[in-house]
Scaffold this active site. Structure first.
Site, mmCIF file in Angstrom:
data_model
loop_
_atom_site.group_PDB
_atom_site.id
_atom_site.type_symbol
_atom_site.label_atom_id
_atom_site.label_comp_id
_atom_site.label_asym_id
_atom_site.label_seq_id
_atom_site.Cartn_x
_atom_site.Cartn_y
_atom_site.Cartn_z
ATOM 1 N N THR A 145 0.823 -1.205 0.000
ATOM 2 C CA THR A 145 0.000 0.000 0.000
ATOM 3 C C THR A 145 0.861 1.260 0.000
ATOM 4 O O THR A 145 1.757 1.402 0.834
ATOM 5 C CB THR A 145 -0.896 0.004 1.252
ATOM 6 O OG1 THR A 145 -1.701 -1.168 1.253
ATOM 7 C CG2 THR A 145 -1.787 1.232 1.291
ATOM 8 N N GLU A 146 0.590 2.166 -0.954
ATOM 9 C CA GLU A 146 1.286 3.455 -1.050
ATOM 10 C C GLU A 146 2.807 3.294 -1.114
ATOM 11 O O GLU A 146 3.550 4.178 -0.718
ATOM 12 C CB GLU A 146 0.907 4.363 0.129
ATOM 13 C CG GLU A 146 -0.594 4.566 0.308
ATOM 14 C CD GLU A 146 -1.247 5.339 -0.827
ATOM 15 O OE1 GLU A 146 -0.520 5.851 -1.688
ATOM 16 O OE2 GLU A 146 -2.493 5.420 -0.846
ATOM 17 N N LEU A 147 3.275 2.152 -1.627
ATOM 18 C CA LEU A 147 4.700 1.826 -1.747
ATOM 19 C C LEU A 147 5.413 1.812 -0.396
ATOM 20 O O LEU A 147 6.634 2.015 -0.317
ATOM 21 C CB LEU A 147 5.417 2.792 -2.699
ATOM 22 C CG LEU A 147 4.925 2.822 -4.145
ATOM 23 C CD1 LEU A 147 5.843 3.686 -4.999
ATOM 24 C CD2 LEU A 147 4.824 1.432 -4.754
#
Length: 467
Positions: A145-147
């Site tokens: 998630t979100e890198l």
């Protein structure tokens, strides 16, 4: 040889309806179906569908030379199945080309990797299962998630079966190093890291249509020239962005789709390939280890997790949510577990961000609330009702020590059942083998005991008659 690794993110949360304090205990349905339908259908029409059609044309016209990756959350897929099933069909066509890789990630776009490794692994597995069910492929590279990524996560990610993970090429982590190489995780050197080239990615995502930008207008040949001019030994340029960049963040009339579709032609002229993340991980050796002591992400200038957990409102909501994680895992209530998934979406915490509200632009584009405090109040009302339902299954009067003891007993029983199943399977195989050998010996015995057929005695030739 230099290559471009394109990755596109697709995510839509289940947005919450206005949920009042007096609804707690009386209304157990939390979602704004009208808003979800309206937003998902609009973005699909303006962005997702035409962007997917562009990708299919790029693959076809380049005869498979163009390749890319897509990461789409489970919550987005559920809404596409319900509201825009034609987009699911386009994703299936992309999967069938063999040139579009689907990445692993958390099913609900959650922040579970920061709080609960067991929940993180369960969500990633659920997402993998959903991807395999719909598209017939099994993800090989993880996009959290979100890198979000840090050293502590690397051994866990590798133990889950992934050889690579994509994350942000944050300047405070890289220092003098370039993001245009493959790196190895410091705590698990067998796990390879692909780092986003923020400058080149953001040139498309945020600056493409800005007339005040000194490089405006951005054309495909100019962009490919920038990539070709990077040092010769920098082999991989990772361009990571949301798919809604095309048609939503950058509207169709900016020429964004024409720009995208022209990239393969100019890349071919400059001898630049396109690789999927799996191909990059497989083909390139790590130039060294990269240590990330604290979680990074692709959000904001800080590239940390403060967009979701940077203030007391967010932290209180986050801690309250994950305080019941073990109890939710114990229950068999399908609806409760579905709500548990939906309430974990990182978007709910992003809406509470006060620093985004201060600059206005980012917050107002994504948040359905007027203020972060409204987002917090609404979420906490929903969470209060959810926890009441959890308590009906496993009362909060059971302290954590007692609950952990119960969990240990359950897990021990699961291991014992698994071991017994293995023993039963082994015994069945032995029994089948014994039966086969017994039948073979029986046949051999019957053959040996059967009397041999009597041989005919040779007859005498009749004497020749005298003339």
């Amino acid at each position: 040889m230099k290559a471009i690794c394109f990755y596109f993110q697709i995510h839509q949360p289940f947005r919450l309806k206005r949920y009042r304090f007096f609804d707690i205990g009386n209304d157990h349905y939390y979602y704004d179906d009208f808003a979800n339908d309206d937003i998902v259908s609009r973005i699909a029409r303006n962005s997702y569908i035409p962007a997917a059609e562009s990708l299919l044309r790029m693959i076809d016209e380049s005869k498979g030379a163009f390749r890319c990756a897509i990461s789409v959350t489970g919550t987005a897929l559920e809404q596409f199945e319900h509201y825009v099933p034609e987009f699911i069909d386009l994703l299936k066509r992309l999967a069938e080309t063999g040139k579009c890789e689907f990445l692993a990630e958390t099913y609900a776009h959650s922040l579970s990797s920061l709080a609960d490794p067991e929940e993180f692994a369960a969500q990633v597995k659920a997402h993998d299962d959903k991807i395999e069910q719909l598209f017939g492929v099994k993800p090989k590279v993880l996009r959290n998630t979100e890198l979000i990524y840090c050293d502590e996560m690397a051994p866990h990610i590798y133990s889950m079966g992934y050889k690579g993970v994509i994350t942000e090429g944050a300047k405070h982590i890289l220092g003098w190093k370039s993001p245009n190489y493959v790196y190895a995780a410091a705590t698990q050197p067998k796990l390879k890291l692909l780092l986003k080239n923020s400058k080149l990615s953001d040139d498309i995502s945020f600056r493409f249509s800005n007339p005040e930008w000194d490089a405006y207008p951005l054309t495909a040949d100019k962009y490919i020239d920038w990539i070709a001019s990077t040092p010769a030994d920098e082999q991989i340029i990772n361009l990571f962005m949301n798919l809604e960049t095309f048609g939503e963040m950058q509207s169709r009339d900016t020429g964004i789709f024409q720009f995208l579709e022209a990239l393969p032609r100019f890349a071919r002229e400059r001898g630049i390939d396109f690789w999927t993340p799996s191909e990059a991980v497989q083909k390139l050796k790590a130039v060294g280890e990269l240590s990330v002591m604290h979680p990074i992400s692709w959000a904001d200038e800080a590239r940390d997790t403060s967009a979701w957990l940077g203030n007391k409102l967010q932290q209180e909501a986050f801690d309250k949510l994950y305080s019941v994680a073990e109890r939710v895992r114990l229950c068999d209530d399908r609806r409760l577990k579905q709500d548990w998934n939906y309430l974990q979406a990182s978007d709910h915490f992003f809406y509470m961000a006060t620093k985004h509200f201060a600059d206005g632009a980012v917050h107002s584009h994504f948040s359905p609330y007027d203020t972060p405090f409204q987002a917090f109040t609404n979420y906490m009302n929903v969470l209060a009702d959810f926890i009441v339902r959890v308590e009906e299954q496993y009362p909060l009067t059971i302290d954590n020590e007692e609950l952990n003891s119960l969990l240990t007993t359950i897990r021990n029983q699961e291991r014992e059942i698994e071991q017994l199943n293995k023993e039963v399977s082994s015994m069945r195989q032995n029994l089948e083998h014994y039966n086969e050998e017994h039948l073979l010996r029986q046949k051999q015995t019957e053959t040996a005991e059967k009397p041999a057929p009597a041989k005919k005695k040779p007859g005498r030739k009749p004497a020749a008659k005298k003339a």
